[in-house]
Design a protein around this motif. Structure first.
Motif, PDB file in Angstrom:
ATOM      1  N   HIS A   1       0.800  -1.203   0.112  1.00  0.00           N
ATOM      2  CA  HIS A   1      -0.035   0.053  -0.076  1.00  0.00           C
ATOM      3  C   HIS A   1       0.797   1.011  -0.083  1.00  0.00           C
ATOM      4  N   PRO A   2       0.499   2.273  -1.001  1.00  0.00           N
ATOM      5  CA  PRO A   2       1.296   3.370  -0.976  1.00  0.00           C
ATOM      6  C   PRO A   2       1.631   4.104   0.363  1.00  0.00           C
ATOM      7  N   GLN A   3       0.555   4.263   1.055  1.00  0.00           N
ATOM      8  CA  GLN A   3       0.654   5.041   2.166  1.00  0.00           C
ATOM      9  C   GLN A   3       1.430   4.361   3.352  1.00  0.00           C
ATOM     10  N   VAL A   4       1.388   2.993   3.424  1.00  0.00           N
ATOM     11  CA  VAL A   4       2.092   2.162   4.396  1.00  0.00           C
ATOM     12  C   VAL A   4       3.751   2.287   3.866  1.00  0.00           C
TER      13      VAL A   4
ATOM     14  N   ARG B   1       5.172   4.810   2.497  1.00  0.00           N
ATOM     15  CA  ARG B   1       5.489   6.231   2.742  1.00  0.00           C
ATOM     16  C   ARG B   1       5.774   6.259   4.129  1.00  0.00           C
ATOM     17  N   ARG B   2       5.009   5.617   5.065  1.00  0.00           N
ATOM     18  CA  ARG B   2       5.249   5.796   6.529  1.00  0.00           C
ATOM     19  C   ARG B   2       6.604   4.946   6.842  1.00  0.00           C
TER      20      ARG B   2
ATOM     21  N   ALA C   1       7.237   4.163  -2.796  1.00  0.00           N
ATOM     22  CA  ALA C   1       5.782   3.755  -2.709  1.00  0.00           C
ATOM     23  C   ALA C   1       4.905   3.672  -4.127  1.00  0.00           C
TER      24      ALA C   1
ATOM     25  N   GLU D   1      -1.292   0.850  10.236  1.00  0.00           N
ATOM     26  CA  GLU D   1      -1.681   0.134   9.008  1.00  0.00           C
ATOM     27  C   GLU D   1      -3.465  -0.061   9.327  1.00  0.00           C
TER      28      GLU D   1
ATOM     29  N   GLU E   1      -5.903  -0.921   4.064  1.00  0.00           N
ATOM     30  CA  GLU E   1      -4.445  -1.160   3.693  1.00  0.00           C
ATOM     31  C   GLU E   1      -3.875  -2.525   3.634  1.00  0.00           C
TER      32      GLU E   1
END
Length: 455
Positions: A281-284, A286-287, A292, A324, A328
């Motif tokens: 998942h792109p947001q995970v 990035r974190r 990403a 997460e 996600e």
């Protein structure tokens, strides 16, 4: 919090194989090697130096004058295992020298075990030798000990790890490897080739290329000629007449240039890529402070497979990373369905002292991490089972790892030692020996393993 048990961790190497008789009066050193294959290579180098100085190697605590514990500090569970190993060595032997990644935190070690003789950090070979000299003075016999000898190997004779660089230039929030081992430091091309040639001459049939970031190999060398030096290194290693397996390959664009080497059956470079995707998942991502572009990664995977249809892809993932969400995680499962990776490992997120991810909000409860791990592995297992079932009826080259009364335990080109599956030959294996490469007709498949007979 709960910790990942050893079988769920991505930082493990084969158990070190120790042995050898000592001459009368020869000082002997024991070794406990924990952690990843890169640490196992460090242990081999330390023992090789000690052997050259006249020390013997003890396979047990009782026969050792002192014990070196090469530790791991990748995860908190690895730190716990390291402290337990130090404690066991102190109880069984009493004279313990600590080195390795956890050695970068000497106060942490001496706070738990104040009686250790010395603590040194990762790949500090000279300091380890100094500590051994102080604890157990050498007593060499120049007519025996100092004769030229091949290096000490802690793996079976027919395969060996080949470490091509140290350190890492990435800044993933969950990882403290750059803090412990520093930035990328590549070994010169000629030095790697000399070691590889020596290993092949000693009987090694499979070279397992390791580093923290194999794709980046050589990009830190000032005298490099190529934009992607790993391509030239892989090409040259492939001329040595052994299997060459690449581990820890980040999906940089130049990986596309590596894959044709794998498609060339004469190159020696196996159609196998070990790529630590970690999540989708792109947001995970990035974190995590990782690239990403999971959709583009699917395109890359498709391009690799188009160039090399036999390519086997292995990866590791983290579930339960801070923040997460269920959405996600579901995205990760869907991505895995599309990617159809052949070999997959997964571990549950852990805080690690010094990692920036510790400060992220919304940490996932342990019970949720476990539930997601179960669902992830169920998905990965189904993919593996289907892919292996498709191998039934095919002929595959395999390398023999062990032979006993029950048959032979082998690996295909798509299986690395310890972390992947096996191919078992139940009949007609009496004449085989470890290191043999033979062709097998596959006649049965399971969730992670194959069975077959000599073709």
């Amino acid at each position: 919090m709960s910790h990942n048990p050893p079988e769920l961790r991505p930082d493990l190497a084969p158990r070190a194989i120790l042995g050898g008789d000592a001459r009368p009066g020869q000082p002997r050193i024991g070794m406990v090697s924990l952690g990843c294959p890169k640490a196992l290579v460090d242990s081999e180098r330390i023992l090789t130096r000690l052997r050259a100085e006249g020390y013997g190697i003890s396979p047990d605590y009782a026969g050792a004058d002192a014990v070196i514990v090469n530790t791991c500090g990748f995860l908190d569970s690895a730190k716990v295992e390291s402290l337990e190993a130090i404690g066991e060595a102190l109880t069984e032997n009493g004279r313990v020298i600590v080195t390795g990644c956890l050695g970068a935190e000497p106060d942490y070690i001496t706070g738990a075990h104040p009686t250790v003789l010395a603590v040194t950090g990762p790949h500090q070979y000279e300091q380890v030798l100094d500590a051994v000299h102080a604890a157990v003075p050498p007593a060499p016999d120049p007519f025996v000990d100092l004769l030229p000898a091949s290096g000490v190997s802690l793996t079976p004779r027919h395969y060996s790890y080949l470490k091509i660089s140290e350190g890492c230039n990435h800044a993933c929030r969950f990882c403290i490897i750059p803090d412990m081992r520093g930035r990328l430091q590549s070994r010169p091309h000629k030095a790697v080739m000399r070691e590889a040639e020596r290993l092949v001459k000693a009987g090694v049939r499979e070279l397992l290329v390791i580093s923290q970031d194999t794709s980046a190999y050589g990009t830190d060398l000032r005298d490099r000629d190529a934009k992607a030096p790993i391509l030239d290194l892989a090409r040259d290693l492939g001329t040595l007449g052994t299997w060459v397996r690449l581990h820890y390959v980040y999906p940089y664009p130049h990986v596309r240039d590596l894959v044709p080497l794998m498609a060339d059956g004469a190159s020696g470079v196996l159609p196998y890529l070990d790529i630590p995707f970690q999540h989708a998942h792109p947001q995970v991502l990035r974190r995590m402070a990782r690239p990403a572009a999971s959709a583009r990664t699917l395109d890359e995977i498709a391009a690799w497979r188009a160039a090399c249809p036999e390519l086997v892809l292995r990866s590791t993932f983290i579930v339960g990373y801070p923040g997460e969400t269920e959405e996600e995680f579901a995205y990760l499962l869907d991505w895995l369905d599309e990617a159809q990776l052949d070999r997959v490992g997964c571990f549950q997120y852990e805080n690690v002292a010094g990692a920036r991810s510790n400060a992220l909000p919304d940490h996932v409860p342990d019970v949720v991490k476990q539930e997601r791990w179960d669902r992830f592995m169920q998905k990965a297992q189904a993919i593996s089972e289907a892919k292996l079932a498709a191998r039934v009826g095919t002929r595959l080259p395999v390398i023999v790892d062990a032979v006993d009364a029950e048959g032979a335990t082998c690996r295909t080109m798509g299986d690395a030692p310890e972390i992947d599956g096996h191919l078992y030959i139940d009949e007609g294996a009496e004449a085989l020996s470890p290191g043999d490469i033979v062709t097998v007709l596959v006649d049965e498949a399971g969730e992670y393993d194959l069975w077959g007979r000599l073709a």
